[in-house]
Design an enzyme around this catalytic site. Structure first.
Site, PDB file in Angstrom:
ATOM      1  CB  SER A  68       3.985  -2.237  10.343  1.00  0.00           C
ATOM      2  OG  SER A  68       2.626  -2.362  10.716  1.00  0.00           O
TER       3      SER A  68
ATOM      4  CE1 TYR B 143       2.997  -4.701   5.425  1.00  0.00           C
ATOM      5  CE2 TYR B 143       1.798  -4.829   7.499  1.00  0.00           C
ATOM      6  CZ  TYR B 143       2.485  -4.091   6.564  1.00  0.00           C
ATOM      7  OH  TYR B 143       2.682  -2.740   6.746  1.00  0.00           O
TER       8      TYR B 143
HETATM    9  P1  NAP Z   1       1.098   3.053  -0.349  1.00  0.00           P
HETATM   10  O1  NAP Z   1       0.407   4.362  -0.466  1.00  0.00           O
HETATM   11  O2  NAP Z   1       0.473   1.862  -1.011  1.00  0.00           O
HETATM   12  O3  NAP Z   1       2.603   3.235  -0.818  1.00  0.00           O
HETATM   13  C1  NAP Z   1       3.452   2.142  -1.069  1.00  0.00           C
HETATM   14  C2  NAP Z   1       4.624   2.652  -1.866  1.00  0.00           C
HETATM   15  O4  NAP Z   1       5.537   1.552  -2.098  1.00  0.00           O
HETATM   16  C3  NAP Z   1       4.221   3.196  -3.215  1.00  0.00           C
HETATM   17  O5  NAP Z   1       4.969   4.346  -3.491  1.00  0.00           O
HETATM   18  C4  NAP Z   1       4.593   2.076  -4.159  1.00  0.00           C
HETATM   19  O6  NAP Z   1       4.931   2.637  -5.429  1.00  0.00           O
HETATM   20  C5  NAP Z   1       5.834   1.519  -3.481  1.00  0.00           C
HETATM   21  N1  NAP Z   1       6.092   0.151  -3.909  1.00  0.00           N
HETATM   22  C6  NAP Z   1       5.278  -0.923  -3.780  1.00  0.00           C
HETATM   23  N2  NAP Z   1       5.834  -1.997  -4.339  1.00  0.00           N
HETATM   24  C7  NAP Z   1       7.030  -1.587  -4.845  1.00  0.00           C
HETATM   25  C8  NAP Z   1       8.043  -2.241  -5.560  1.00  0.00           C
HETATM   26  N3  NAP Z   1       7.950  -3.529  -5.890  1.00  0.00           N
HETATM   27  N4  NAP Z   1       9.128  -1.533  -5.934  1.00  0.00           N
HETATM   28  C9  NAP Z   1       9.237  -0.222  -5.624  1.00  0.00           C
HETATM   29  N5  NAP Z   1       8.300   0.456  -4.938  1.00  0.00           N
HETATM   30  C10 NAP Z   1       7.203  -0.224  -4.566  1.00  0.00           C
HETATM   31  O7  NAP Z   1       1.216   2.627   1.182  1.00  0.00           O
HETATM   32  P2  NAP Z   1       1.863   3.373   2.445  1.00  0.00           P
HETATM   33  O8  NAP Z   1       0.882   3.214   3.546  1.00  0.00           O
HETATM   34  O9  NAP Z   1       2.362   4.690   2.110  1.00  0.00           O
HETATM   35  O10 NAP Z   1       3.063   2.361   2.770  1.00  0.00           O
HETATM   36  C11 NAP Z   1       4.380   2.805   2.989  1.00  0.00           C
HETATM   37  C12 NAP Z   1       5.022   1.945   4.077  1.00  0.00           C
HETATM   38  O11 NAP Z   1       4.301   2.106   5.303  1.00  0.00           O
HETATM   39  C13 NAP Z   1       5.042   0.442   3.793  1.00  0.00           C
HETATM   40  O12 NAP Z   1       6.297  -0.090   4.190  1.00  0.00           O
HETATM   41  C14 NAP Z   1       3.941  -0.094   4.701  1.00  0.00           C
HETATM   42  O13 NAP Z   1       4.174  -1.433   5.064  1.00  0.00           O
HETATM   43  C15 NAP Z   1       4.085   0.861   5.884  1.00  0.00           C
HETATM   44  N6  NAP Z   1       2.908   0.923   6.757  1.00  0.00           N
HETATM   45  C16 NAP Z   1       1.725   1.402   6.289  1.00  0.00           C
HETATM   46  C17 NAP Z   1       0.631   1.442   7.143  1.00  0.00           C
HETATM   47  C18 NAP Z   1      -0.717   1.937   6.699  1.00  0.00           C
HETATM   48  O14 NAP Z   1      -1.720   1.760   7.441  1.00  0.00           O
HETATM   49  N7  NAP Z   1      -0.816   2.595   5.562  1.00  0.00           N
HETATM   50  C19 NAP Z   1       0.741   0.974   8.475  1.00  0.00           C
HETATM   51  C20 NAP Z   1       1.969   0.493   8.911  1.00  0.00           C
HETATM   52  C21 NAP Z   1       3.045   0.473   8.054  1.00  0.00           C
HETATM   53  P3  NAP Z   1       4.715   1.961  -6.861  1.00  0.00           P
HETATM   54  O15 NAP Z   1       3.431   1.199  -6.804  1.00  0.00           O
HETATM   55  O16 NAP Z   1       4.684   3.145  -7.766  1.00  0.00           O
HETATM   56  O17 NAP Z   1       5.913   1.100  -7.059  1.00  0.00           O
END
Ligand code: NAP
Length: 264
Positions: free
Chosen positions: A141, A154
């Site tokens: 991130s 985080y």
């Molecule tokens: P998201 O839509 O909330 O997706 C998160 C995913 O992680 C979901 O598929 C969730 O699935 C899974 N997950 C969460 N806890 C878990 C656990 N304990 N075991 C297994 N799977 C788990 O958010 P996203 O934005 O796509 O995030 C994906 C990545 O991008 C993350 O690493 C986040 O830090 C990074 N990121 C996001 C942003 C942003 O603005 N969205 C910015 C920078 C970085 P389940 O709940 O079904 O387990």
């Protein structure tokens, strides 16, 4: 033609957002998949869609990566020599002022963002070295560069992802195994809502869609990048940060206490 290594791609956190977009795009390139997350219904629905639309084999592993048993089950699957790509995407959590976040929440954030990512990277790289190639994509991130009130665990965890992944990329610089760090800025996913937060924290104009992010990430992977920051328009900003970082590292080896710390 895609230059990604041929074989099965494992995507963690594939039940929504960025992970689901990686699954779609990798299936579109013909990769069989293993999708990992906790929500079985979401994973099964996506798997059925991708089997139908792309005609690829899609397996599902329902696992909680914060839990040692779920992590071990996922690690075990990475030993399969057919696995050519790992997208370590599952992550999040721990947002809020530290006084309002419990110690357990901090531990869960670190188990997912740090421990699981590190163990799965380690397992995948062993498999890739043994098979003579593979691609590890770790989702960090831009918050790795932003110590922030309300984001201690985080941003700290993503700083780990930054240095861990870049160090692995240096170790594998000669190939044939490839390592890429992807650093998203704000992406329109369930990231904020799943934590009870509003995504109004950033203006609308700051957001990319998960598909935009993933298309840029895979473009970067195919170009052989080790660090991909899809929303950074001016790459010289990164180059200047790198030059300053190296200057810092050169300067701290002075062997002298800086004059401002010397007692008169
Ligand atoms: P998201 O839509 O909330 O997706 C998160 C995913 O992680 C979901 O598929 C969730 O699935 C899974 N997950 C969460 N806890 C878990 C656990 N304990 N075991 C297994 N799977 C788990 O958010 P996203 O934005 O796509 O995030 C994906 C990545 O991008 C993350 O690493 C986040 O830090 C990074 N990121 C996001 C942003 C942003 O603005 N969205 C910015 C920078 C970085 P389940 O709940 O079904 O387990």
């Amino acid at each position: 033609m895609s230059t990604l290594p041929k074989g099965r791609a494992v995507v963690t956190g594939a039940s929504s957002g960025i992970g689901a977009a990686f699954a779609e795009r990798l299936a579109g390139r013909g990769h069989p998949l293993l999708l990992v997350a906790r929500r079985a219904d979401r994973l099964e629905a996506l798997a059925a869609d991708l089997r139908g639309a792309q005609g690829v084999d899609v397996q599902v592993l329902v696992a909680d990566l914060e839990d040692p048993a779920g992590l071990a089950a996922t690690e075990a699957r990475l030993a399969d020599p057919d696995i050519a790509i790992l997208v370590n995407n599952a992550g999040g959590g721990g947002l809020g002022p530290s006084a309002a976040v419990s110690a357990d929440q901090i531990e869960r954030t670190l188990r997912l963002n740090v421990l699981a990512l590190a163990r799965l990277s380690h397992g995948a790289l062993a498999t890739f070295r043994a098979r003579g190639g593979g691609l590890l994509i770790n989702i960090g991130s831009v918050m790795a560069h932003a110590p922030s009130a309300g984001g201690a665990a985080y941003s700290g965890s993503k700083a780990f992802v930054l240095n861990f992944t870049r160090s692995l990329a240096m170790e594998h610089a000669e190939g044939p195994v490839r390592v890429q760090l992807v650093m998203p800025g704000p992406i329109r996913t369930e990231f904020f809502s799943s934590q009870g937060l509003s995504d109004a924290v950033f203006p609308d104009s700051a957001y990319l869609t998960p598909q935009q992010l993933v298309d840029a990430a895979l473009f970067g992977a195919e170009a052989g990048e080790t660090v991909t920051v899809p929303s950074l328009g001016d790459p010289t900003i990164w180059d200047r940060m790198e030059a300053e970082r190296q200057a810092f590292m050169g300067a701290v080896g002075s062997g002298q206490v800086a004059a401002r710390y010397r007692v008169a």
